[in-house]
Design a protein around this motif. Structure first.
Motif, PDB file in Angstrom:
ATOM      1  N   ALA A   1     -25.320 -44.730   6.379  1.00 51.41           N
ATOM      2  CA  ALA A   1     -23.910 -44.404   6.190  1.00 51.41           C
ATOM      3  C   ALA A   1     -23.497 -43.259   7.114  1.00 51.41           C
ATOM      4  O   ALA A   1     -22.326 -43.057   7.387  1.00 51.41           O
TER       5      ALA A   1
ATOM      6  N   GLU B   1     -22.518 -51.401  -6.436  1.00 52.85           N
ATOM      7  CA  GLU B   1     -23.810 -50.866  -5.984  1.00 52.85           C
ATOM      8  C   GLU B   1     -24.222 -49.653  -6.810  1.00 52.85           C
ATOM      9  O   GLU B   1     -25.387 -49.476  -7.149  1.00 52.85           O
TER      10      GLU B   1
ATOM     11  N   PHE C   1     -20.596 -43.405  -0.168  1.00 54.89           N
ATOM     12  CA  PHE C   1     -20.808 -44.521   0.743  1.00 54.89           C
ATOM     13  C   PHE C   1     -21.191 -45.802   0.007  1.00 54.89           C
ATOM     14  O   PHE C   1     -21.429 -46.836   0.627  1.00 54.89           O
ATOM     15  N   MET C   2     -21.273 -45.735  -1.316  1.00 56.10           N
ATOM     16  CA  MET C   2     -21.654 -46.927  -2.068  1.00 56.10           C
ATOM     17  C   MET C   2     -20.432 -47.605  -2.670  1.00 56.10           C
ATOM     18  O   MET C   2     -19.427 -46.978  -2.941  1.00 56.10           O
TER      19      MET C   2
ATOM     20  N   TYR D   1     -20.027 -39.155  -7.205  1.00 54.71           N
ATOM     21  CA  TYR D   1     -20.945 -40.245  -6.916  1.00 54.71           C
ATOM     22  C   TYR D   1     -21.062 -40.420  -5.412  1.00 54.71           C
ATOM     23  O   TYR D   1     -20.139 -40.075  -4.677  1.00 54.71           O
ATOM     24  N   PRO D   2     -22.197 -40.974  -4.948  1.00 50.68           N
ATOM     25  CA  PRO D   2     -22.359 -41.176  -3.505  1.00 50.68           C
ATOM     26  C   PRO D   2     -21.189 -41.971  -2.930  1.00 50.68           C
ATOM     27  O   PRO D   2     -20.970 -43.109  -3.337  1.00 50.68           O
TER      28      PRO D   2
ATOM     29  N   ASN E   1     -23.236 -34.367  -8.453  1.00 53.28           N
ATOM     30  CA  ASN E   1     -24.078 -35.448  -7.966  1.00 53.28           C
ATOM     31  C   ASN E   1     -25.496 -35.281  -8.507  1.00 53.28           C
ATOM     32  O   ASN E   1     -26.071 -36.217  -9.066  1.00 53.28           O
TER      33      ASN E   1
ATOM     34  N   LEU F   1     -26.166 -36.273 -12.088  1.00 52.54           N
ATOM     35  CA  LEU F   1     -26.303 -37.693 -12.336  1.00 52.54           C
ATOM     36  C   LEU F   1     -27.752 -38.146 -12.143  1.00 52.54           C
ATOM     37  O   LEU F   1     -28.308 -38.871 -12.963  1.00 52.54           O
TER      38      LEU F   1
ATOM     39  N   PHE G   1     -32.377 -45.819  -1.540  1.00 55.44           N
ATOM     40  CA  PHE G   1     -31.062 -45.177  -1.576  1.00 55.44           C
ATOM     41  C   PHE G   1     -30.870 -44.261  -0.359  1.00 55.44           C
ATOM     42  O   PHE G   1     -29.815 -44.239   0.263  1.00 55.44           O
TER      43      PHE G   1
END
Ligand SMILES: Nc1ncnc2c1ncn2[C@@H]1O[C@H](COP(=O)(O)OP(=O)(O)OP(=O)(O)O)[C@@H](O)[C@H]1O
Ligand SMILES: [Mg+2]
Lengths: 314, 277
Positions: free
Chosen positions: B19, A99, A94-95, A91-92, B106, B109, B12
């Motif tokens: 980030a 979130e 940075f979240m 999963y990302p 990733n 998903l 997003f």
């Protein structure tokens, strides 16, 4: 309407510069009824993940047909009603936990106004409330798995795909995850589960299929797969003579002896009693008789190795 | 549905950009430059100097306003590094977007959601563009306001520079997306766009100066390359012309680059649609 319906599904990957071909699925037929927990088993590289990926549009099929929830998989809108926990998901980082749930619910087309409440409930369900404001890059493996499970449920799906859901989770967490999966079923969801942990599959799945080298080997309820024969282990006080061993194996099919133990597998308890009579006639002392329930693992190993043997003969 | 998906992915991507520190570096450099400019314009010494020139001079028989000239100089002075360094940083910032999206575990998903693959790519495209535009717009508007307050020069043409530089970025970004999809390598995507931006486009733009040394075939090859490689140098020239208040010589590069942009993003989507993950 079936939850999943797959007909003659074939997948050939061609990768690399030399276009080396790998047949991941041969010609698969599979039907999953709605409302069940369905387990897909198979050794590494059997094609389990490939099947899920095709059903979700992550990988393209080579040939055949596939429907989920009554719609052809090419209709991507149907994925509004589907949840997915990928194997080795990433999963990302940075979240934050909450979130992630928010974002993927929106992307999943969830548009009911109760989203915040839903996220609270899910975080509670997977026991991650404490970490909701922490970025994912600071999560442990088990925590990622929990948030992944919550993510798979966030858009209130009818059909949930879980690829190794308990991977990296401690025993207590595994039990919790099993309970969550059972609860999904109680809520009327269909759960399609890939797992190597056969003892777990046995505990929760209604039906299982075994896949090997892209081929469906067997399919049925857990009961059907495990209840072929019961196995009895008879322990004696002294080593068995060769003569006795020969006599016993000659008269009873499905009997194996080692030094002080006899392992006998039968459906018929009168057969077991005749065996005991024979042992007693020879004036041997029985120390212990145990009935060993065949586990899914036993059946699985037998199916896979049996199959390999057959392939080897051809 | 479609628009919403693109919107969510765009949002997003903006988050993802922040980030990464590099966007903050860009914003920091911008702020620093604006502060320097403000100090120059509003420190009394410097203004006295300008005040001394506060008159109309006669150059080639024309009346020229010294303040306007000074403002034009400052605009040019800022536009060139904004174009060079700004785009350098922007490319650096976005080059990892596609490779990180395509990472194993990733991409699964994202694709398992009710979203078309094209929407995913377009969301990434708009998200990256939005972040870069915000940054460029921030510094351009900043300069414009400072020059307006300090020198009372308010020519709105300069604001257009933020669009032309962003457009240059968009063209290069489609290339980054395409290379990212093909190779999943952010380094390669970055290097290739730098090669196009800093080397090939400037050379091809000045092909007139060396064509006499080359044979007919080479000249043809170069002419073809000129039209298929993003004409970023021309866009830079248009930006500079807008900054200095001269009417651009030709707007044709805007058309050529638009065509390249559309073709590149379309082929990215087509290739992405066929991929297995
Ligand atoms: N993207 C891909 N490109 C090429 N080959 C692939 C790809 N993904 C999977 N394969 C191949 O397809 C076969 C099936 O892989 P798959 O991941 O479906 O197995 P699996 O049953 O999920 O295994 P595991 O239990 O290890 O997760 C393997 O031989 C694998 O090497
Ligand atoms: Mg797998």
């Amino acid at each position: 309407m079936n939850a999943i319906e797959v007909k003659s599904l074939r997948k050939v990957y061609s990768s690399g510069i030399r276009q080396k071909e790998v047949v991941a699925l041969q010609s698969l037929d599979l039907t999953v009824d709605p409302g069940v927990i369905y387990g897909l088993l198979g050794p590494n590289g059997a094609g389990k993940t490939t099947l899920i990926k095709i059903l979700l549009g992550i990988t393209h099929k080579t040939l055949g047909e596939a429907n989920i929830l009554g719609e052809d998989i090419s209709n991507y809108q149907i994925r509004k009603k589907v949840g997915y926990l990928a194997e080795n998901h990433k999963y990302p980082p940075f979240m934050k936990g909450e979130e992630i749930l928010h974002f993927f619910a929106q992307l999943g087309g969830y548009d009911k106004p109760d989203l915040d409440q839903r996220i609270n409930d899910l975080l509670k369900l997977v026991d991650m409330e404490k970490w909701r404001k922490t970025k994912l890059k600071n999560y442990s493996k088990g925590m990622l798995q929990r948030i992944g499970l919550a993510q798979a449920l966030v858009n209130d799906p009818e059909l949930v795909f879980l690829d190794e859901p308990t991977d990296g989770v401690d025993p207590l967490g595994r039990k919790e995850i099993r309970d969550i999966i059972k609860r999904m079923k109680d809520d009327g969801k269909t759960v399609f589960l890939n797992s190597h942990l056969l003892s777990e599959v046995e505990l929760i799945c209604d039906r299982v299929a075994v896949l090997n080298k892209g081929e469906l080997i067997t399919e049925g309820t857990v009961g059907e797969l495990t209840s072929d024969n019961d196995e009895y282990k008879i322990t004696l006080d002294s080593p068995l003579e060769e003569e006795f061993k020969q006599k016993a194996t000659g008269s009873f099919a499905g009997l194996k002896c080692n030094r002080t133990k006899i392992i006998f597998s039968t459906k018929d308890s009168s057969e077991l009693n005749s065996l005991i009579d024979l042992i007693r006639r020879e004036e041997k002392q029985i120390m212990e008789i145990t009935k060993q329930k065949r586990t899914l693992e036993d059946s699985f190993l037998e199916i896979i190795t049996g199959k390999e043997g057959k392939n080897g003969d051809v | 549905m479609g628009m919403y998906n693109i919107y969510h992915v765009t949002k997003f991507t903006i988050k993802e950009a922040f980030a990464r520190r590099i966007i903050l570096v860009f914003a920091g450099v911008s702020t620093f430059s604006l502060v320097i400019l403000a100090l120059l314009l509003f420190s009394t010494d410097a203004m006295d100097l300008v005040g001394a020139f506060d008159m109309k001079t006669r150059v080639d028989g024309q009346l020229v306003d010294v303040k306007t000239e000074l403002a034009t100089g400052i605009k040019a002075l800022f536009t060139i590094p904004l174009y060079g360094i700004g785009l350098f940083l922007s490319i650096f910032a976005v080059s990892g977007f596609i490779p990180s999206l395509l990472e194993k575990g990733n991409i699964d998903l994202f694709l398992s959601k009710p979203i078309a693959r094209a929407e995913l790519i377009l969301g990434k495209f708009f998200g990256g563009t939005a972040v870069v535009f915000l940054n460029i717009f921030y510094i351009v508007v900043g300069i414009w306001v400072l020059l307006g307050l300090g020198l009372n020069v308010w020519s709105a043409d300069f604001l257009l520079v933020s669009f032309t530089i962003t457009f240059t970025f968009m063209v290069l970004y489609t290339l980054i997306i395409l290379v990212g999809i093909l190779t999943r390598s952010s380094i390669l995507a970055m290097m290739l766009s730098y090669l196009f931006f800093f080397v090939l486009s400037p050379i091809l733009e000045s092909r007139g100066s060396f064509s006499q040394f080359l044979g007919e075939t080479w000249n043809m090859v170069i002419e073809i390359l000129y039209y298929i490689i993003p004409q970023t140098t021309e866009l830079g020239r248009i930006s500079l012309e807008l900054a200095t208040g001269t009417t651009p010589e030709s707007l044709l590069p805007l058309l050529y680059n638009s065509i390249i942009l559309i073709l590149t993003i379309s082929s990215s989507i087509i290739i992405f649609n066929k991929k297995d993950f």
